[in-house]
Enzyme design. Structure first.
Site, PDB file in Angstrom:
ATOM      1  N   HIS A   1       0.874  -1.750  -0.277  1.00 51.07           N
ATOM      2  CA  HIS A   1      -0.181   0.276   0.297  1.00 51.07           C
ATOM      3  C   HIS A   1       0.792   1.084   0.045  1.00 51.07           C
ATOM      4  O   HIS A   1       0.426   2.340  -0.072  1.00 51.07           O
ATOM      5  CB  HIS A   1      -0.106  -0.233   1.160  1.00 51.07           C
ATOM      6  CG  HIS A   1      -2.021   0.682   0.674  1.00 51.07           C
ATOM      7  ND1 HIS A   1      -2.149   1.737   2.472  1.00 51.07           N
ATOM      8  CD2 HIS A   1      -3.052   1.111   0.173  1.00 51.07           C
ATOM      9  CE1 HIS A   1      -3.394   2.279   2.137  1.00 51.07           C
ATOM     10  NE2 HIS A   1      -3.752   2.484   1.312  1.00 51.07           N
TER      11      HIS A   1
ATOM     12  N   LYS B   1       2.841   4.379  -0.649  1.00 53.43           N
ATOM     13  CA  LYS B   1       3.185   5.819  -1.444  1.00 53.43           C
ATOM     14  C   LYS B   1       4.294   6.594  -2.002  1.00 53.43           C
ATOM     15  O   LYS B   1       4.362   7.069  -1.175  1.00 53.43           O
ATOM     16  CB  LYS B   1       2.307   6.435  -2.153  1.00 53.43           C
ATOM     17  CG  LYS B   1       0.624   5.722  -1.782  1.00 53.43           C
ATOM     18  CD  LYS B   1      -0.624   6.242  -2.052  1.00 53.43           C
ATOM     19  CE  LYS B   1      -1.678   5.001  -1.299  1.00 53.43           C
ATOM     20  NZ  LYS B   1      -1.969   3.743  -0.670  1.00 53.43           N
TER      21      LYS B   1
ATOM     22  N   ASP C   1      16.131  12.173  -7.659  1.00 51.72           N
ATOM     23  CA  ASP C   1      17.887  12.020  -7.858  1.00 51.72           C
ATOM     24  C   ASP C   1      17.928  12.565  -6.273  1.00 51.72           C
ATOM     25  O   ASP C   1      18.706  12.441  -5.862  1.00 51.72           O
ATOM     26  CB  ASP C   1      18.103  13.465  -8.135  1.00 51.72           C
ATOM     27  CG  ASP C   1      17.771  13.956 -10.028  1.00 51.72           C
ATOM     28  OD1 ASP C   1      17.758  12.735  -9.952  1.00 51.72           O
ATOM     29  OD2 ASP C   1      17.709  14.883 -10.354  1.00 51.72           O
TER      30      ASP C   1
ATOM     31  N   HIS D   1      -9.586  10.619   2.423  1.00 49.42           N
ATOM     32  CA  HIS D   1      -8.715   9.770   1.806  1.00 49.42           C
ATOM     33  C   HIS D   1      -8.091   9.777   2.688  1.00 49.42           C
ATOM     34  O   HIS D   1      -6.997   8.919   2.980  1.00 49.42           O
ATOM     35  CB  HIS D   1      -8.624   9.771   0.644  1.00 49.42           C
ATOM     36  CG  HIS D   1      -7.590   8.524  -0.328  1.00 49.42           C
ATOM     37  ND1 HIS D   1      -6.707   8.575  -0.468  1.00 49.42           N
ATOM     38  CD2 HIS D   1      -8.341   7.573   0.431  1.00 49.42           C
ATOM     39  CE1 HIS D   1      -5.899   7.547  -0.735  1.00 49.42           C
ATOM     40  NE2 HIS D   1      -7.021   6.606  -0.675  1.00 49.42           N
TER      41      HIS D   1
ATOM     42  N   LYS E   1      -4.849  10.634   5.594  1.00 50.65           N
ATOM     43  CA  LYS E   1      -4.612   9.848   6.805  1.00 50.65           C
ATOM     44  C   LYS E   1      -3.292  10.037   7.179  1.00 50.65           C
ATOM     45  O   LYS E   1      -1.931  10.133   7.003  1.00 50.65           O
ATOM     46  CB  LYS E   1      -3.910   7.972   5.946  1.00 50.65           C
ATOM     47  CG  LYS E   1      -4.496   7.280   5.020  1.00 50.65           C
ATOM     48  CD  LYS E   1      -3.799   5.968   4.258  1.00 50.65           C
ATOM     49  CE  LYS E   1      -5.256   6.099   3.160  1.00 50.65           C
ATOM     50  NZ  LYS E   1      -6.094   6.285   2.059  1.00 50.65           N
TER      51      LYS E   1
ATOM     52  N   ASP F   1      -1.145  16.273  20.803  1.00 49.10           N
ATOM     53  CA  ASP F   1      -0.404  16.874  21.819  1.00 49.10           C
ATOM     54  C   ASP F   1      -0.313  18.385  20.936  1.00 49.10           C
ATOM     55  O   ASP F   1       0.289  18.816  21.089  1.00 49.10           O
ATOM     56  CB  ASP F   1       0.803  16.545  22.799  1.00 49.10           C
ATOM     57  CG  ASP F   1       0.161  15.174  23.661  1.00 49.10           C
ATOM     58  OD1 ASP F   1      -1.442  15.351  23.883  1.00 49.10           O
ATOM     59  OD2 ASP F   1       1.122  15.823  24.144  1.00 49.10           O
TER      60      ASP F   1
END
Length: 524
Positions: free
Chosen positions: A176, A178, A183, A420, A422, A427
Site C-alpha cells: 500500500h 506510495k 535524484d 482519503h 491518513k 498534543d
C-alpha cells in the site's frame, strides 16, 4: 463419446477450473537472474539541478528535514510531474494503484521522457492496482533506462481474480506504500495513488487527501526503504510476469506516440494548464519555497510482511507506537477507513480517562466507497462514544472539478467525494502523514509507509483545519437520550438531527447491516 460429453457437462465448472489452474503449474518464475541496483547516494547527486537547489538549505539545517504539506490535488499532481521533469539522475517510484487514465498516462509519459534524457527509472507497482496496464508496462519495460517490478504478482493475468482461488493466502497481502523520489534529493509520500480521482477531488481542504514533500535526511530514509522493497523476494521483474510485447512494429515507439497523443488530448488540458501555471519548480530551484524544518522519523513495514516472515516488532503500527511520545493532552485522528477493534476502543477509553481528548474523523456511509469497511466500523460507534471519543463522519463532498476532466468515481480506490487523508496529530506537537489506515488490513495484511514529523507548526495546522472545517463538512455522531445514535448536521442557522445514516436509502443501510453480521473484519 456422447456419454462422456454429457458427463463432462454435469461436472461443476469452478472445481474443474481451480484444479486446472493448480495442475497447470501457476507458479512464479525464479528470481535468480534479477539484476541488482541501489539508490544513488545524495553525495553523488548534489551537482544535479535539484541537488544544487536543495543542498544549501539542508546544509543550513543539519539533522532536520524540510517539509511541505500538499493538500491541494492539483499542487500534488504538479509537484510529482515537475520533479520528474527536473530529475537528472534517477526516479524511484512506488505505488499501490496506477491507472491508465488522464493523470496516469501523463505521469507515464513524464517518466518516459525522463528515461529518454538518460534518467534511470525504477518503477515498483503493486500488481493488484494496475488493471488494464499490462500492455503499457510491457512496452515501457523495453526501454533501456526503465526497469519495472511488480510486487506480489498474480500469475494468471486475465482475469486476475482467478489467482485468489489457488493462492488467496499470499495474494491477500498487498503493498500500500506510495512514494516518488527524484535524484535522492526530493521525495513525495502520503495518501495519493496515481489516478484521476486522487488529483481532481474538489472541496474538503486538508482532508480530501494529503501528501508531504520532503528534502533532507528523510529522503535518504525513503530511498533506503525503496531499495529494501526493490530487492525483496516479493518484487518480480515485470518482463518475467508480463512477457514480451506482441510482435510487430516497435512497441516502445508506438507507446511513446500513444502517450504523446494522450498528453495533447482535451481531457489532459486541465492538468497541462496546471503544470504550465505552477510556480512550484521555479520556486524550488531559486530557493523561494518555504519549508517547515523538523526531525522526521520514517516508519515502514518490512516487505517480508507479505511473506509472513516478520515479527510484530517490525510492523509499522509498532514503530508508530515507539516513535510517538505518550500523549498528554489530545489526539486528532483522520482516517478514511477506521476499524479500531476492541483493543482500539479500550485504548481510547484509557486515554479519555486520563483526561486526553480524542477526536476522530472518518467517512460517513454516504461517502464511504467500501460498504464492508463501514459495516465493521459501525459496530464500534456506540462503544467509542461511551468511551468519550468525539466522533465525526465526513459528508459526501461536492464534486466541483471541471467537467472536461471526466474524472472516474473510484472502482478500486476513493470516490471523488470521499475523505482519503491518513493523518493524525498528538498534543499539537507531532504529525503523522502516510498510507496507514486505522484498520486490521493496514495493521496485519498490507505494507504501509509514513512520516512521524515532530513539528508543532504542522501538527497545529492539522488541528486548526479540523476545528475550522469539520463542523461545516462532517456530521457529528452522538448518543441520544435513548442511547441510540444521532447524526448532527450543522447548517448556517440551524442543526439538523438524523436518526439513521444521512444521505442513504434503506437498501444501502440493510446491506451494511448484513455485512456487519459477517465475520470478515480481519480481512478489511
Amino acid at each position: 463419446m456422447a456419454a462422456i460429453f454429457l458427463a463432462v457437462r454435469r461436472v461443476p465448472l469452478w472445481p474443474v477450473l481451480a484444479t486446472l489452474l493448480v495442475l497447470s503449474g501457476c507458479a512464479l518464475p525464479p528470481l535468480a537472474d534479477r539484476p541488482d541496483s541501489r539508490s544513488f547516494p545524495q553525495s553523488q547527486t548534489r551537482e544535479t539541478v535539484l541537488g544544487q537547489a536543495i543542498t544549501p538549505k539542508t546544509d543550513a539545517h543539519p539533522g532536520l528535514s524540510g517539509i511541505i504539506l500538499l493538500p491541494d490535488p492539483y499542487d500534488a499532481f504538479a509537484a510529482r510531474a515537475l520533479l520528474a521533469e527536473a530529475a537528472e539522475a534517477s526516479l524511484d517510484v512506488q505505488y499501490y494503484i496506477w491507472r491508465p487514465d488522464t493523470t496516469g498516462t501523463l505521469m507515464l509519459y513524464t517518466l518516459y521522457r525522463a528515461a529518454e534524457r538518460g534518467v534511470r527509472i525504477r518503477l515498483l507497482l503493486d500488481d493488484n492496482g494496475i488493471v488494464g496496464m499490462d500492455d503499457i508496462l510491457a512496452a515501457l519495460s523495453q526501454h533501456p533506462n526503465i526497469e519495472i517490478r511488480l510486487f506480489n504478482p498474480f500469475v494468471v493475468r486475465n482475469p486476475k481474480w482467478l489467482g485468489y482461488l489457488t493462492d488467496f493466502r499470499r495474494l491477500n497481502y498487498r503493498m500500500h506504500n506510495k512514494s516518488l523520489t527524484a535524484d535522492n534529493q526530493v521525495t513525495i509520500i502520503g495518501g495519493r495513488n496515481i489516478a484521476d480521482e486522487y488529483f481532481g477531488a474538489a472541496g474538503g481542504g486538508l482532508f480530501a487527501d494529503l501528501d508531504v514533500l520532503a528534502i533532507g535526511p528523510a529522503v535518504d530514509d525513503i530511498s533506503r526503504d525503496f531499495d529494501r522493497y526493490w530487492a525483496s523476494n516479493a518484487s518480480w521483474p515485470a518482463r518475467q510476469i508480463l512477457g514480451e510485447p506482441e510482435p510487430g512494429p516497435d512497441p516502445l515507439a508506438e507507446l511513446a506516440e500513444l502517450l504523446k497523443v494522450s498528453e495533447n488530448s482535451i481531457a489532459s488540458s486541465v492538468y497541462a494548464r496546471t503544470l504550465e501555471d505552477s510556480a512550484f519548480l521555479r520556486k524550488l530551484l531559486i530557493g523561494e519555497l518555504t519549508f517547515s524544518w523538523a526531525p522526521v522519523v520514517m516508519v515502514s513495514d518490512d516487505p517480508a510482511k507479505v511473506l509472513g516472515r516478520n515479527g510484530n516488532e517490525d510492523l509499522l503500527s509498532q514503530q508508530l507506537a515507539r516513535a510517538l511520545e505518550d500523549p498528554e493532552r489530545s489526539i486528532t485522528l483522520v482516517s478514511p477507513y477506521f476499524i479500531p477493534g476492541d483493543a482500539g476502543v479500550e485504548l481510547f477509553r484509557t486515554l479519555e480517562e486520563r483526561g486526553i481528548e480524542v477526536r476522530v474523523l472518518t467517512n460517513s456511509l454516504e461517502a464511504n466507497d467500501v460498504a464492508m469497511v463501514h459495516a465493521s466500523y459501525s459496530k464500534y460507534r456506540k462503544p467509542l462514544l461511551r468511551a468519550g471519543v468525539e466522533l465525526w463522519e465526513m459528508r459526501r463532498l461536492d464534486d466541483e472539478a471541471p467537467k472536461e476532466q471526466d474524472l472516474q468515481t473510484g472502482m478500486m480506490g476513493i470516490s471523488v467525494s470521499s475523505l482519503h487523508a491518513k493523518t493524525f496529530a498528538v498534543d499539537g506537537e507531532i504529525l503523522f502523514v502516510g498510507s496507514f489506515n486505522f484498520d486490521p488490513r493496514s495493521i496485519h495484511l498490507n505494507t504501509e509507509l509514513g512520516f512521524v514529523i515532530k513539528s508543532p507548526e504542522l501538527a497545529r495546522t492539522l488541528e486548526r483545519e479540523f476545528d475550522e472545517q469539520v463542523r461545516s463538512s462532517a456530521y457529528q455522531v452522538v448518543l441520544g437520550e435513548d442511547g441510540e445514535l444521532r447524526w448532527l448536521e450543522r447548517q448556517e442557522h440551524r442543526t439538523v438531527t438524523y436518526s439513521h445514516e444521512p444521505g442513504t436509502g434503506p437498501l444501502k443501510r440493510i446491506m451494511v447491516f448484513f455485512w456487519s453480521l459477517m465475520p470478515i473484519e480481519s480481512l478489511l
